[in-house]
Design an enzyme around this catalytic site. Structure first.
Site, PDB file in Angstrom:
ATOM      1  CG  ASP A  51      28.555  34.082-103.814  1.00 37.95           C
ATOM      2  OD1 ASP A  51      29.662  34.075-104.368  1.00 37.95           O
ATOM      3  OD2 ASP A  51      27.866  33.053-103.654  1.00 37.95           O
ATOM      4  CD  GLU A 101      31.383  26.396-106.654  1.00 42.00           C
ATOM      5  OE1 GLU A 101      31.132  25.767-107.679  1.00 42.00           O
ATOM      6  OE2 GLU A 101      30.862  27.514-106.408  1.00 42.00           O
ATOM      7  CG  HIS A 142      31.510  31.509-103.518  1.00 37.80           C
ATOM      8  ND1 HIS A 142      31.424  31.884-104.827  1.00 37.80           N
ATOM      9  CD2 HIS A 142      31.476  30.145-103.515  1.00 37.80           C
ATOM     10  CE1 HIS A 142      31.320  30.801-105.603  1.00 37.80           C
ATOM     11  NE2 HIS A 142      31.357  29.728-104.837  1.00 37.80           N
TER      12      HIS A 142
HETATM   13  C1  ACM Z   1      26.984  25.638-105.079  1.00 33.58           C
HETATM   14  O1  ACM Z   1      26.195  25.444-106.020  1.00 33.58           O
HETATM   15  N1  ACM Z   1      28.169  26.188-105.298  1.00 33.58           N
HETATM   16  C2  ACM Z   1      26.654  25.245-103.725  1.00 33.58           C
END
Ligand code: ACM
Length: 636
Positions: free
Chosen positions: A193, A343, A264
């Site tokens: 991440d 995201e 991420h």
């Molecule tokens: C997430 O909670 N961004 C998958």
């Protein structure tokens, strides 16, 4: 003692209360069917253990290790029984007719027969262990019964984020032991991440020499209070990751690795800036943080959120990601490889002349289609290696990759849409309690969390199959998962506090048929025994608040407060004078009578203290008889 026996013995500790009055015999998750019969099997030193199953050696060791901790003696293992000799028999005869992972248990006064193969037999052993009460003299008394059991879902998962904070291998193993005990068969390992890359990749050593550490972390809730801890670092070598895969497989748990893309990705980009659309652009840290703005060069992020700097969809990026995924695939034998997909802001792609030219060349009408192109390119490589991708529900945007499985986290809509397109789905909606980084009560004693409200009862109440789906579409719902993001979970102890008891509720909704769900039986009869077991094992579980206590205002003048202790061998203490309860307050023994004069109020405050000394949060109930200074209830 052989090696497997000694491995298992460390994790087995007895429970303390007979489960005989409980229709589920103390088993979590509740079995499909339990039919009681007459009499009991009395397990004593003369009982022998016989393994006639095709793969039951591990299970035989497991059961014997458990009996050693429970009874203080081991059973003799033998091949054949003489007449009148009591035995526990493990067999695979008839197991082929059982559903996947299914098993049966037949207990008569003469014999216990566990039938199953592979995971099924392993689960039969978990159930028989959970059914065994403490010994009386040197006997363990097990009621005669027929159990037929198999899971509702083939995928029963939990995700652990090891990027925001790093968790050692020793903790992962301890965690896997408990997953196995509750028949949770999938461990989703969120390995990369923005805040840290946690898996050794031999071809790209900077991913861990640079990407696995960061110099700061905010303290308190985002954006932090101006202070920060210095360093957070750590990664798993490939050998350690393989060790976890093997440890999990020995317990019939599949490990699914997650490599986040295209968003991420700050830790990877800090290691290899050419993965960015703008390799020379400094990392934007965040405009609300103590160290807001940009920092020179590319940074592993030190705070939380969603960042614009995502992977550029170039040939170089795909080559690197394919090489990374090849190493990942060689470590993890799972069918699924999780590729993230959530995201991913499109800001940099919009600004990038390269991305815009690529979209034109490929005929992609917007950046969502570019994301779909990205995911489909990765999917093709993963499929060529004989594996399948799974991704968060944003992978629906711009068109789903042909063979992808969708993990529905932003509510159920993504899962519904994917099932309607005949794609497999794992349900993990945060709004339904499946985000176990959320807080477990409204008490001010709760530790800092990311927010949200997800008590175990909320998970228990969730049915992963949306009613809106047709019978045919429902088949695509393959399972359910709880997610533990670790922004605010810095230690194994806090991770345990977030996981338990919630994972026990997850286990039941993932395994048991809907019609077998019974929150009262779960909370009042089975959970207390299991929580005492976890407490005794040294697991830092969240101790529930007293059963029957409301944290809402009660109105009236004459109260009888009737509470139950939520953990076996635990105690409830209470105060009515406004003080914070502890061992110095009143011990709750029987319903508390409280008379409140007209126009006044009293506050009942309670705490639960487990045998180990672990304690619950304080719960307050206002008993109001017309006092005017009672604040309206806060919205939950
Ligand atoms: C997430 O909670 N961004 C998958």
């Amino acid at each position: 003692m052989n090696k497997a026996l000694s491995i298992f013995i460390g994790v087995l500790i007895s429970t303390s209360v007979s489960a005989q009055t409980d229709p589920n015999l103390g088993i979590i998750p509740a079995p499909v069917s339990i039919t009681r019969a007459n009499g009991n099997f009395i397990l004593d030193k003369t009982t022998v253990l016989i393994n006639k199953s095709i793969d039951g050696e591990k299970s035989t060791d497991l059961i014997n290790a458990f009996i050693v901790t429970k009874a203080g003696f081991a059973l003799r293992e033998t091949k054949a029984v003489s007449p009148n000799q009591k035995s526990i028999l493990l067999t695979s005869v008839g197991a082929d007719k059982l559903p996947a992972e299914g098993y049966t248990i037949k207990v008569t006064p003469a014999q216990i027969i566990l039938t199953g193969k592979g995971a099924g037999l392993f689960y039969a052993v978990q159930s028989i262990m959970q059914m065994m009460p403490d010994k009386v003299s040197d006997n363990i008394i097990i009621p005669a019964v027929d159990i037929n059991d198999y899971p509702r879902f083939g995928y029963r998962g939990t995700m652990l984020d090891v990027s925001r904070h790093f968790f050692p291998i020793s903790f992962i193993k301890k965690y896997l032991d408990q997953l196995a005990y509750y028949k949770i068969n999938t461990f989703h390992w969120h390995l990369t991440d923005d805040q840290g890359w946690r898996l050794e990749i031999k071809k790209y050593p900077k991913l861990t020499s640079i990407g696995s550490s960061r110099n700061g972390t905010i303290i308190g809730n985002y954006p932090g209070n101006g202070n920060y801890l210095t360093e957070v670092k750590g990664f798993y070598t490939q050998n350690e990751a393989k060790e976890i895969v093997k440890y999990a497989a020995d317990r019939y748990i599949t490990v699914i690795p997650e490599i986040e893309l295209p968003g991420h990705a700050s830790a990877a980009i800090a290691s290899y800036p050419e993965l960015s659309c703008f390799p020379n652009r400094d990392t934007f840290i965040g405009d609300k943080t103590p160290w807001s703005g940009s920092r020179k060069g590319k940074q592993v992020q030190q705070t939380w959120g969603v960042f614009d700097d995502i992977f550029v969809p170039s040939e170089n990026t795909f080559n690197m990601l394919n090489n990374i995924l090849d190493e990942v695939i060689a470590i993890f034998p799972s069918k699924y490889i999780h590729i993230g997909g959530d995201e991913a802001p499109k800001t940099y792609w919009k600004e990038s002349p390269f991305c815009q030219a690529l979209m034109k060349e490929k005929g992609l009408k917007d950046e969502h289609e570019l994301q779909s192109y990205f995911i489909q390119t990765i999917e093709k490589h993963v499929n060529d290696k004989g594996r399948s991708i799974i991704g968060w529900d944003e992978i629906l945007e711009g068109g789903l990759a042909p063979n992808a499985t969708v993990m529905s986290w932003r509510g159920e809509d993504g899962g519904i849409a994917a099932a309607q397109q005949n794609h497999d789905v794992i349900m993990t909606p945060g709004s339904m309690g499946l985000y176990i980084d959320h807080k477990q009560s409204n008490s001010p004693d709760e530790p800092v969390t990311i927010g949200g409200f997800a008590p175990y009862q909320k998970i228990y109440g969730y049915d992963p199959i949306p009613k809106i789906l047709t019978a045919d579409q429902r088949k695509y719902i393959k399972g359910v998962q709880a997610n533990m993001w670790s922004e605010y979970i810095k230690t194994p102890e806090k991770a345990e506090n977030h996981a338990f008891p919630r994972l026990l509720a997850l286990a039941e909704i993932a395994w048991s048929p809907v019609e077998r769900k019974d929150l009262k039986n779960f909370t009042e009869e089975r959970l207390p025994i299991h929580l005492a077991r976890l407490d005794k094992l040294g697991i830092n579980l969240w101790i529930p608040t007293p059963i029957g206590q409301s944290d809402k205002t009660l109105t009236g003048g004459d109260f009888s407060i009737d509470l139950k202790v939520p953990i076996t061998n635990g105690k409830i203490y209470y105060s009515l004078d406004g003080s914070r309860p502890s061992e110095n307050a009143f011990l709750y023994n029987s319903p508390v009578k409280v008379i409140v004069p007209q126009g006044e109020k009293r506050t009942l405050k309670t705490i639960v203290i487990a045998a180990s000394g672990r304690r619950s949060v304080t719960t307050e109930t206002i008993l109001n008889n017309g006092a005017l200074d009672v604040k309206p209830e806060a919205k939950k």
